[in-house]
Design a protein around this motif. Structure first.
Motif, mmCIF file in Angstrom:
data_model
loop_
_atom_site.group_PDB
_atom_site.id
_atom_site.type_symbol
_atom_site.label_atom_id
_atom_site.label_comp_id
_atom_site.label_asym_id
_atom_site.label_seq_id
_atom_site.Cartn_x
_atom_site.Cartn_y
_atom_site.Cartn_z
ATOM 1 N N LYS A 192 0.585 -1.235 0.035
ATOM 2 C CA LYS A 192 -0.191 0.190 0.064
ATOM 3 C C LYS A 192 0.931 1.081 -0.012
ATOM 4 O O LYS A 192 2.070 1.135 0.357
ATOM 5 N N PRO A 193 0.295 2.277 -0.428
ATOM 6 C CA PRO A 193 1.048 3.532 -0.585
ATOM 7 C C PRO A 193 1.261 4.148 1.136
ATOM 8 O O PRO A 193 0.620 3.863 1.941
ATOM 9 N N PHE A 194 2.290 4.913 1.145
ATOM 10 C CA PHE A 194 2.745 5.386 2.368
ATOM 11 C C PHE A 194 3.340 6.843 2.175
ATOM 12 O O PHE A 194 3.431 7.281 0.944
ATOM 13 N N ALA A 195 3.659 7.589 3.257
ATOM 14 C CA ALA A 195 4.246 9.012 3.196
ATOM 15 C C ALA A 195 5.704 8.923 3.665
ATOM 16 O O ALA A 195 5.742 7.905 4.799
ATOM 17 N N ILE A 196 6.638 9.496 3.106
ATOM 18 C CA ILE A 196 7.794 9.673 3.935
ATOM 19 C C ILE A 196 8.434 11.080 4.062
ATOM 20 O O ILE A 196 8.051 11.958 3.230
ATOM 21 N N ALA A 197 9.249 11.162 5.028
ATOM 22 C CA ALA A 197 9.846 12.470 5.216
ATOM 23 C C ALA A 197 11.405 12.020 5.270
ATOM 24 O O ALA A 197 11.835 10.927 5.533
ATOM 25 N N TYR A 198 12.045 12.973 4.267
ATOM 26 C CA TYR A 198 13.489 12.458 3.914
ATOM 27 C C TYR A 198 14.281 13.911 3.439
ATOM 28 O O TYR A 198 13.845 14.830 3.194
ATOM 29 N N ILE A 229 17.740 14.441 0.938
ATOM 30 C CA ILE A 229 18.218 14.147 -0.211
ATOM 31 C C ILE A 229 19.754 14.079 -0.350
ATOM 32 O O ILE A 229 20.316 15.207 -0.141
ATOM 33 N N GLY A 230 20.446 13.252 -0.949
ATOM 34 C CA GLY A 230 22.014 13.324 -0.911
ATOM 35 C C GLY A 230 22.566 12.104 -1.781
ATOM 36 O O GLY A 230 21.999 11.712 -2.515
ATOM 37 N N TYR A 231 23.655 11.872 -1.582
ATOM 38 C CA TYR A 231 24.324 11.031 -2.263
ATOM 39 C C TYR A 231 25.153 9.813 -1.661
ATOM 40 O O TYR A 231 25.557 10.150 -0.412
ATOM 41 N N ASN A 232 25.262 8.623 -1.934
ATOM 42 C CA ASN A 232 25.670 7.670 -1.571
ATOM 43 C C ASN A 232 26.822 7.145 -2.206
ATOM 44 O O ASN A 232 26.896 7.136 -3.576
ATOM 45 N N TYR A 233 28.150 7.047 -1.599
ATOM 46 C CA TYR A 233 29.476 6.716 -2.198
ATOM 47 C C TYR A 233 29.585 5.276 -1.634
ATOM 48 O O TYR A 233 30.082 5.055 -0.680
ATOM 49 N N TYR A 234 29.970 4.482 -2.854
ATOM 50 C CA TYR A 234 30.338 2.943 -2.609
ATOM 51 C C TYR A 234 31.036 2.562 -3.719
ATOM 52 O O TYR A 234 30.853 2.601 -4.781
ATOM 53 N N LEU A 235 32.335 2.101 -3.206
ATOM 54 C CA LEU A 235 33.384 1.615 -4.145
ATOM 55 C C LEU A 235 33.687 2.567 -5.460
ATOM 56 O O LEU A 235 33.674 2.015 -6.467
ATOM 57 N N GLY A 236 33.675 3.648 -4.911
ATOM 58 C CA GLY A 236 34.052 4.688 -6.097
ATOM 59 C C GLY A 236 32.848 5.197 -6.741
ATOM 60 O O GLY A 236 32.747 6.033 -7.900
ATOM 61 N N HIS A 237 31.721 4.371 -6.650
ATOM 62 C CA HIS A 237 30.595 5.115 -7.384
ATOM 63 C C HIS A 237 29.696 5.920 -6.684
ATOM 64 O O HIS A 237 29.121 5.595 -5.359
ATOM 65 N N LYS A 238 29.144 6.835 -7.262
ATOM 66 C CA LYS A 238 28.320 7.882 -6.498
ATOM 67 C C LYS A 238 26.605 7.791 -7.192
ATOM 68 O O LYS A 238 26.627 7.752 -8.429
ATOM 69 N N SER A 239 25.697 7.773 -6.346
ATOM 70 C CA SER A 239 24.227 7.343 -6.594
ATOM 71 C C SER A 239 23.569 8.317 -5.909
ATOM 72 O O SER A 239 23.698 8.439 -4.633
ATOM 73 N N LEU A 240 22.451 9.019 -6.249
ATOM 74 C CA LEU A 240 21.542 9.637 -5.544
ATOM 75 C C LEU A 240 20.769 8.554 -4.444
ATOM 76 O O LEU A 240 20.408 7.642 -4.922
ATOM 77 N N GLN A 241 20.517 9.233 -3.541
ATOM 78 C CA GLN A 241 19.877 8.322 -2.080
ATOM 79 C C GLN A 241 19.017 9.233 -1.630
ATOM 80 O O GLN A 241 19.445 10.296 -1.016
ATOM 81 N N LEU A 242 17.796 8.783 -1.013
ATOM 82 C CA LEU A 242 16.938 9.520 -0.178
ATOM 83 C C LEU A 242 17.114 8.769 1.276
ATOM 84 O O LEU A 242 17.435 7.800 1.371
ATOM 85 N N MET A 243 17.590 9.657 2.187
ATOM 86 C CA MET A 243 17.575 9.200 3.716
ATOM 87 C C MET A 243 16.317 9.375 4.505
ATOM 88 O O MET A 243 15.926 10.520 4.653
ATOM 89 N N VAL A 244 15.835 8.277 4.527
ATOM 90 C CA VAL A 244 14.230 8.547 5.029
ATOM 91 C C VAL A 244 14.234 8.681 6.525
ATOM 92 O O VAL A 244 14.925 8.222 7.388
ATOM 93 N N LYS A 245 13.666 9.817 7.165
ATOM 94 C CA LYS A 245 13.755 10.201 8.586
ATOM 95 C C LYS A 245 12.398 9.746 9.200
ATOM 96 O O LYS A 245 12.587 9.434 10.539
ATOM 97 N N ASP A 246 11.470 9.517 8.633
ATOM 98 C CA ASP A 246 10.308 9.113 9.218
ATOM 99 C C ASP A 246 9.158 8.573 7.817
ATOM 100 O O ASP A 246 9.180 9.002 7.023
ATOM 101 N N ILE A 247 8.294 7.598 8.451
ATOM 102 C CA ILE A 247 7.170 6.914 7.747
ATOM 103 C C ILE A 247 6.029 6.858 8.336
ATOM 104 O O ILE A 247 5.894 6.850 9.543
#
Length: 569
Positions: A536-542, A544-562
């Motif tokens: 089912k759908p839900f709401a998130i508070a988050y 926005i940043g980047y995740n750095y892993y093994l030299g790879h950079k990707s956009l990531q949402l850091m969820v604070k609450d649901i």
């Protein structure tokens, strides 16, 4: 712990629309800027393009002229100077900066002193003043302490020493009898910015000294890494001058940090992109561990060390102290939480006391207790026959004022709105518990006791464009007063979801009207697994940043609450 989602504020549409037009920024970004009182092109230019030239004239600070003249006199006459600082991150970075700078001057007879947290406690100690007198010290410069050191400073004057107090803590009704006081919060001081860290005050002293002596301001810029560390760890607002100092200090940390900080950066596994959060959680605790577990002079030695190999050895020693600190932290926190759980009555504050708790850990434990039980908290232990400890507050409540209202039971106290230290006779602990609870109950509102989840704007995933994210990243450094913008999105679905270590939630999120899905991580949100797994759908508070892993950079949402649905207070 349930949170109350709160829109930070609703700003006039015309101001947001005007900023959209002036800057060409997305509406959600403009909303965040207007909420931070950035409403014109000029204000935006200062915000997005900080410059060291924007720093205020240090001579605007009350007492600066006399303080610098006295320091110059001491150096000229080759008088012995003592740099005295507190044992925490702010104090040790300030000592390393001022001592490190002055010792480079020809003929300077300068030394430093940091009190023993366990033996001497917070602030300027009588023991230190006597030793300074025996050592022939003529001028003492206190950093991150001294504004309430009436007796020690009076003793110093009696012993023929001058004292320059550089402090940023709240002032009392009476000021100490120092030669001069540098504190923007003192009555009558017209300095435009009141929220510098202790190290920041020290920087202004050196800035004024350079001007007084005709030295280039750039002489000081190599110390901005220390100022950034103090600014981050002392939780001062990242606005105005603090933002400028932190901005350039972070640049130095990423490109040319001093050897001691370079060693800590590597021990913390940090990348070249260092944030305020990295300092707070990776660098600061290690520096603090020296004062908590052994002696803070070890931290100063590390921060002034010029040899990288020696710095690594010192950093490794401090890292071992930090591991011990972490172990004690966990044990004492569990004991403190058990005390709270075993209370027989509901209360709006927590005052916890156990005589064998480690004095260097109680401040951390107070913060941990607030994470689990959201109440203003004081944690006390036994030291030199007295109950002594630390207090931490919740958002929106001034714990310093609450402690001040109980001052009749205390031998000494000091601090600011969010954190304080205090000492009292053992016989007063029970009385303090009762009076502190009474004060808090009468001055705190029920809504403050429910942790808030601030929301800067409600947006759809479609708003998260490359331009949006690029502008967002330029709003850094983030911290108090310039928090990482938190967004909320509703009608969100989880395409993939699983638990990490049984407590962290890893997700791939999407909305039906957006073609892009996003990786997301919710630290400590494992309890929401059943909700996201329903389909089912839900709401998130988050954020926005980047995740750095093994030299790879990707956009990531850091969820604070649901939540199941968006509900804004």
């Amino acid at each position: 712990m349930q949170k109350r989602w709160v829109i930070q504020s609703f700003k006039p549409y015309d101001k947001v629309a005007a900023l959209d037009k002036i800057l060409g920024t997305p509406s959600a970004i403009s909303t965040v800027l207007v909420d931070r009182e950035i409403e014109t092109f000029e204000a935006a230019r200062h915000f997005f393009r900080p410059a060291l030239e924007q720093l205020y004239d240090p001579f605007l600070m009350q007492g600066m002229e006399r303080a610098v003249a006295r320091l110059h006199q001491a150096l000229t006459k080759k008088e012995k100077i003592l740099i005295y600082g507190d044992y925490d991150v702010d104090g040790t970075t300030a000592v390393a900066m001022v001592y490190g700078f002055l010792q480079t001057l020809p003929g300077a007879a300068v030394s430093y002193y940091v009190p023993d947290r366990i033996v001497e406690g917070y602030g300027v100690s009588m023991q230190a003043i006597e030793k300074a007198h025996q050592d022939g010290i003529k001028l003492i410069v206190t950093l991150d302490c001294g504004i309430k050191a009436h007796r020690p400073i009076a003793l110093a004057v009696e012993r023929g020493m001058d004292v320059i107090v550089c402090d940023h803590h709240e002032v009392g009704d009476v000021l100490p009898l120092a030669y001069e006081i540098l504190n923007p919060k003192q009555p009558g001081c017209c300095y435009p910015f009141k929220e510098l860290s202790g190290c920041g005050i020290g920087f202004k002293l050196l800035q004024a000294f350079c001007s007084y002596c005709g030295l280039k301001s750039a002489t000081l810029y190599g110390y901005l890494d220390l100022v950034a560390v103090s600014t981050a760890c002392d939780i001062v607002p990242l606005v105005d001058e603090n933002r400028i100092l932190a901005y350039f200090g972070l640049k130095q940390l990423a490109t040319q940090p001093r050897p001691g900080l370079q060693a800590l950066i590597e021990l913390g596994g940090l990348t070249t992109t260092i944030t305020i959060s990295d300092i707070v959680f990776k660098i600061g605790p290690r520096i603090n561990a020296a004062g908590r577990m052994s002696h803070a002079s070890l931290a100063v030695q590390l921060l002034i060390e010029q040899d990288l190999v020696k710095a690594y050895h010192l950093a490794q020693s401090i890292d071992q102290q930090n591991l011990l600190r972490q172990s004690l932290d966990h044990t004492i926190t569990q004991e403190a939480l058990a005390m709270i759980e075993n209370k027989t009555h509901l209360s709006k504050s927590n005052v916890l006391f156990k005589p064998d708790w480690h004095k260097g850990i109680v401040g951390i434990v107070a913060s941990r207790c607030i994470e689990q039980c959201y109440r203003p908290t004081v944690v006390l232990t036994l030291s030199d026959g007295k109950a002594t400890g630390s207090a931490r507050s919740i958002s929106g409540y001034n714990i310093y004022e609450a402690i001040s209202a109980c001052s009749g039971l205390l031998d000494q106290y000091g601090g600011h709105a969010f954190a304080a230290g205090l000492t009292m006779p053992l016989a007063h602990v029970a009385k303090f518990q009762k009076q502190f609870e009474k004060v808090v109950s009468e001055t705190i509102t029920d809504d403050l006791l429910i942790p808030q989840q601030p929301i800067d704007a409600l947006i759809p995933f479609q708003a998260i464009t490359e331009k949006f994210v690029n502008i967002l990243m330029q709003m850094a450094p983030f911290g108090p007063g310039n928090a990482t913008p938190i967004f909320a999105s509703e009608k969100v679905y989880a395409r993939k979801f699983y638990l990490i270590k049984e407590k962290h939630l890893k997700l791939e999120l999407y909305q039906t009207d957006c073609s892009v899905s996003y990786e997301a991580i919710g630290f400590g949100l494992g309890s929401y697994f059943p909700l996201v797994a329903t389909g089912k759908p839900f709401a998130i508070a988050y954020t926005i940043g980047y995740n750095y892993y093994l030299g790879h950079k990707s956009l990531q949402l850091m969820v604070k609450d649901i939540k199941e649905t968006v509900y804004m207070a």
